[in-house]
Scaffold this motif. Sequence first.
Motif, short mmCIF file in Angstrom:
data_model
loop_
_atom_site.label_atom_id
_atom_site.label_comp_id
_atom_site.label_asym_id
_atom_site.label_seq_id
_atom_site.Cartn_x
_atom_site.Cartn_y
_atom_site.Cartn_z
N ILE A 157 32.68 28.97 36.74
CA ILE A 157 33.19 29.06 38.12
C ILE A 157 32.33 30.03 38.92
O ILE A 157 32.13 31.17 38.52
N ASN A 158 31.83 29.56 40.05
CA ASN A 158 30.97 30.41 40.88
C ASN A 158 31.51 30.53 42.31
O ASN A 158 30.76 30.73 43.26
N ILE A 159 32.82 30.37 42.46
CA ILE A 159 33.50 30.58 43.74
C ILE A 159 34.49 31.73 43.53
O ILE A 159 34.82 32.08 42.40
N PRO A 160 34.98 32.34 44.61
CA PRO A 160 35.96 33.43 44.46
C PRO A 160 37.20 32.97 43.71
O PRO A 160 37.73 31.88 43.97
N TRP A 161 37.68 33.83 42.79
CA TRP A 161 38.80 33.45 41.92
C TRP A 161 39.73 34.64 41.72
O TRP A 161 39.30 35.70 41.28
N LEU A 162 40.98 34.44 42.06
CA LEU A 162 42.03 35.45 41.85
C LEU A 162 42.95 34.99 40.72
O LEU A 162 43.50 33.88 40.78
N ILE A 163 43.12 35.83 39.72
CA ILE A 163 44.00 35.55 38.58
C ILE A 163 45.24 36.42 38.72
O ILE A 163 45.15 37.65 38.74
N VAL A 164 46.41 35.79 38.85
CA VAL A 164 47.67 36.52 39.00
C VAL A 164 48.51 36.28 37.76
O VAL A 164 48.64 35.15 37.30
N GLN A 165 49.10 37.36 37.24
CA GLN A 165 49.86 37.23 35.99
C GLN A 165 50.95 38.29 35.92
O GLN A 165 50.70 39.46 36.19
N GLY A 166 52.16 37.87 35.56
CA GLY A 166 53.24 38.82 35.30
C GLY A 166 53.09 39.41 33.91
O GLY A 166 52.59 38.75 33.00
N ASP A 167 53.54 40.66 33.74
CA ASP A 167 53.40 41.29 32.42
C ASP A 167 54.66 41.15 31.58
O ASP A 167 54.78 41.75 30.51
N ASP A 168 55.64 40.34 32.07
CA ASP A 168 56.83 40.07 31.27
C ASP A 168 57.02 38.56 31.15
O ASP A 168 58.13 38.03 31.22
N ASP A 169 55.90 37.86 30.96
CA ASP A 169 55.87 36.40 30.87
C ASP A 169 55.92 35.99 29.41
O ASP A 169 54.98 36.24 28.65
N VAL A 170 57.03 35.36 29.00
CA VAL A 170 57.15 34.96 27.59
C VAL A 170 56.48 33.61 27.33
O VAL A 170 56.24 33.23 26.19
N ASN A 171 56.17 32.87 28.39
CA ASN A 171 55.51 31.57 28.24
C ASN A 171 53.99 31.72 28.10
O ASN A 171 53.37 31.06 27.27
N VAL A 172 53.41 32.56 28.95
CA VAL A 172 51.97 32.82 28.92
C VAL A 172 51.78 34.33 28.89
O VAL A 172 52.02 35.00 29.90
N PRO A 173 51.39 34.90 27.75
CA PRO A 173 51.27 36.36 27.66
C PRO A 173 50.16 36.90 28.56
O PRO A 173 49.21 36.19 28.91
N PHE A 174 50.30 38.18 28.93
CA PHE A 174 49.33 38.80 29.83
C PHE A 174 47.91 38.75 29.26
O PHE A 174 46.93 38.67 30.00
N GLU A 175 47.80 38.76 27.93
CA GLU A 175 46.47 38.72 27.29
C GLU A 175 45.71 37.43 27.67
O GLU A 175 44.48 37.42 27.66
N THR A 176 46.46 36.38 27.97
CA THR A 176 45.81 35.12 28.39
C THR A 176 45.05 35.33 29.70
O THR A 176 43.92 34.86 29.86
N ALA A 177 45.68 36.02 30.64
CA ALA A 177 45.02 36.31 31.92
C ALA A 177 43.79 37.19 31.70
O ALA A 177 42.76 37.01 32.34
#
Length: 277
Positions: free
Chosen positions: A204-224
């Motif tokens: 990816i060579n365009i601007p990218w913002l990754i948003v992630q909650g730190d109490d997400d049981v479906n997708v852990p913060f480590e994924t972000a």
Amino acid sequence: MIIHNEQFSLIGASGKPIHGDLTYDENNTNTPLIIFIHGFKGFKDWGAHHLAARYFVQNGYRYLKFNLSHSGVTGEKTNDVSDIESFASNTFSKELLDIDIVINHAIKFLGVTGVYLIGHSRGGGLSILQAANNPYIKGLITWSSIADFSSLWKKEQESNWKKDGKIEVVNARTKEKMPLNVTLLEDFEDNKAKLDILSAAKRINIPWLIVQGDDDVNVPFETAEKLANANAASRLVKIEGANHVYGAVHPFPGETLPPQLFEVCEKSLKFLNSITE
């Protein structure tokens, strides 16, 4: 400001309909376009998605959201997954085709030269693949994105999946068992390189913002963190105490965004404004 919501339908993968809507200010119809891509078992009218659409329109954007053709949500029953046959026969390749169709429709009919993607959860993974390959995408925001499609099932399910031709997933909200045909797994295995989210993230060579909650049981913060590490130019924002859907529920009873989803929208807006100015 007069906020208008306009419904549309397109022909998607395997001839199934894509139902969508465009929210915009009738007094200013030339604003930049955001396209939102929902996640697994999600849909365009889930929870507070309509309030997120209004938020971005009130702040100078148009907002298009749609149901992937095999989401299982029909034009007649817009608030739940009811077409189980379509849901079962979904594949990632079909979803990518749907997104291409929607982006091409937007470019052709809405007078934009580029679009900004917001993808949630599995829709985040799809958005990453699109952003790595589609020149019309000018900016990317992922909310609670997965980094690998195979994280959606357990490895030990695969042998029975191949043997039985399907597996069942439980809808946590309705408790309904929802089938997934083995064609989903076969599509993933046949197109591993094309469907490699982390590999796409690196390109990816365009601007990218990754948003992630730190109490997400479906997708852990480590994924972000994994996604952010794959692309040094990306920006990672943590939403303290937030779950997978940032405090939203379905159906959503309120008239204002839940506080954590409001924070997500605020951070996303600030990012968009910084790259569209």
